[in-house]
Write an enzyme that holds these catalytic residues in place. Structure first.
Site, short mmCIF file in Angstrom:
data_model
loop_
_atom_site.label_atom_id
_atom_site.label_comp_id
_atom_site.label_asym_id
_atom_site.label_seq_id
_atom_site.Cartn_x
_atom_site.Cartn_y
_atom_site.Cartn_z
N ASP A 139 8.64 -61.02 22.16
CA ASP A 139 9.70 -61.74 22.89
C ASP A 139 9.12 -62.66 23.96
OD1 ASP A 139 11.41 -60.18 21.41
OD2 ASP A 139 12.68 -59.61 23.10
N GLY A 184 19.25 -58.45 21.34
CA GLY A 184 18.11 -58.88 20.54
C GLY A 184 17.82 -60.36 20.64
N GLY A 205 16.40 -61.72 23.43
CA GLY A 205 15.31 -61.95 24.39
C GLY A 205 15.76 -62.23 25.80
N ALA A 233 13.18 -61.25 28.56
CA ALA A 233 12.00 -62.12 28.62
C ALA A 233 12.39 -63.50 29.13
CB ALA A 233 11.35 -62.22 27.25
N ALA A 234 13.58 -63.98 28.74
CA ALA A 234 14.01 -65.32 29.19
C ALA A 234 14.18 -65.34 30.71
CB ALA A 234 15.32 -65.71 28.49
O1 PMV Z 1 14.40 -57.17 22.26
P1 PMV Z 1 14.78 -57.14 20.82
O2 PMV Z 1 16.05 -56.46 20.55
O3 PMV Z 1 14.64 -58.47 20.13
O4 PMV Z 1 13.74 -56.16 20.06
C1 PMV Z 1 12.42 -56.42 20.08
C2 PMV Z 1 11.83 -56.21 18.74
C3 PMV Z 1 11.17 -54.87 18.49
O5 PMV Z 1 10.27 -55.11 17.43
C4 PMV Z 1 12.19 -53.85 18.08
C5 PMV Z 1 10.42 -54.34 19.70
C6 PMV Z 1 9.18 -55.11 20.07
O6 PMV Z 1 8.74 -54.95 21.21
O7 PMV Z 1 8.65 -55.87 19.26
#
Ligand code: PMV
Length: 317
Positions: free
Chosen positions: A152, A105, A107, A110-111
């Site tokens: 993210d 969780g 990111g 994405a990073a």
């Molecule tokens: O990638 P994470 O674990 O931070 O999850 C993203 C957050 C969610 O709301 C669960 C999914 C989203 O795409 O917003």
């Protein structure tokens, strides 16, 4: 003839303060970058004719761009960059190394995409602006998550605290007073895709109830925005606690996270909650400076396998 030189760029991690999951259903969420934890990407020239080689040092994996399948996230990012710049594949080695933990969780996906998009485009002599980097990272997030909200890639592309509503322009938040977060890892890898699927199953079975839960979380996210903008850190703590209880209702917490959240509160945190998709991964505790050591110890005792203490900087510094 263009002379290519080694170029390095990096991207931050992130945590969601409030609003995970309900953000997928159009409610607001707040995320902040974690600038101390970074993913680095560097690109350096290789022998002519070798093409682009992609190396993920943490996973000890390497592949040539030509051999990378469509679902390969590093390959997908590189291809999108080349497409945007209408550039041919360079003869180069692109290496990624990340301090942002995977599947927790923060990111990491994405990073990695943001660091690659920046480094490769800079190497090719035309560094892409943040909005284009964001679009690329969003496309890559779809491979990770299936149906990402986009929060993210947004917070990491701009590396600024963001108030995010799906389908709307992200709003950058001015944080009035700095605050400290302890991020603690449960040691259990959470799958964002599975957590999102679980919430969808529940929502499909009981839409009225979960719409109400999402609305409550949306209200909390709006109040949390006001709290950080006013420097009302105590109030922010209460909102984080309330958000956690609603995430429990949604079935995406696990006992390890609940124990860590309870331990942090008992040791004096202003508030604590799971962060990100849940079912494992991380929790965050909002802590005033004098309580950092006690809360850190309490989290260790409650089973945290890894901890990071970070300051979200506001206008007071
Ligand atoms: O990638 P994470 O674990 O931070 O999850 C993203 C957050 C969610 O709301 C669960 C999914 C989203 O795409 O917003």
């Amino acid at each position: 003839m263009t002379v290519y030189e080694k170029i390095e760029r990096s991207a931050s991690g992130k945590v969601i303060l409030c609003g995970e999951h309900s953000v997928v259903y159009g409610r607001p969420a707040i995320a902040v970058p974690i600038s101390d934890l970074r993913t680095r990407c560097w690109v350096e020239p290789a022998v002519p004719g070798s093409g682009l080689r992609l190396v993920a040092t943490d996973l000890q994996k390497a592949v040539s761009l030509r051999a990378a399948p469509e679902s390969h996230t590093l390959g997908k990012t590189a291809r999108l960059v080349l497409e945007k710049l209408q550039a041919p594949e360079p003869d180069a080695v692109l290496t990624v190394a990340s301090e942002v933990p995977i599947a927790s969780g923060m990111g990491s996906g994405a990073a990695v995409a943001v660091a690659i998009a920046r480094a490769l485009s800079a190497y090719l002599g035309s560094e892409l602006p943040s909005d284009v980097v964001n679009d690329i990272a969003f496309e890559v997030e779809k491979i990770h998550h299936g149906n990402p909200s986009g929060i993210d890639n947004t917070v990491i592309s701009w590396e600024q605290p963001v108030y995010f509503v799906r389908g709307h322009e992200p709003e950058m938040i001015d944080i009035r007073s700095s605050f400290h977060l302890i991020i603690a890892n449960s040691g259990i890898a959470g799958s964002t895709r599975e957590a999102i699927d679980e919430v969808r199953r529940r929502w499909t079975a009981m839409p009225g109830y979960y719409e109400m839960v999402f609305n409550c979380i949306g209200t909390i996210a709006n109040a949390a925005r006001a709290a950080v903008e006013q420097g009302a850190i105590q109030g922010l703590g209460t909102l984080l606690n309330q958000n956690h209880e609603l995430l429990v209702t949604m079935g995406i917490s696990i006992s390890q996270l609940d124990q860590m959240v309870a331990a942090a509160r008992k040791a004096g945190a202003l508030g604590a909650k799971l962060t990100g998709a849940g079912q494992g991964g991380n929790m965050i505790a909002l802590v005033e400076e004098p309580r950092i050591a006690a809360v850190t110890q309490a989290l260790r005792d409650a089973g945290a396998v890894k901890l990071w203490v970070t300051t979200v900087r506001g206008g007071d510094v």
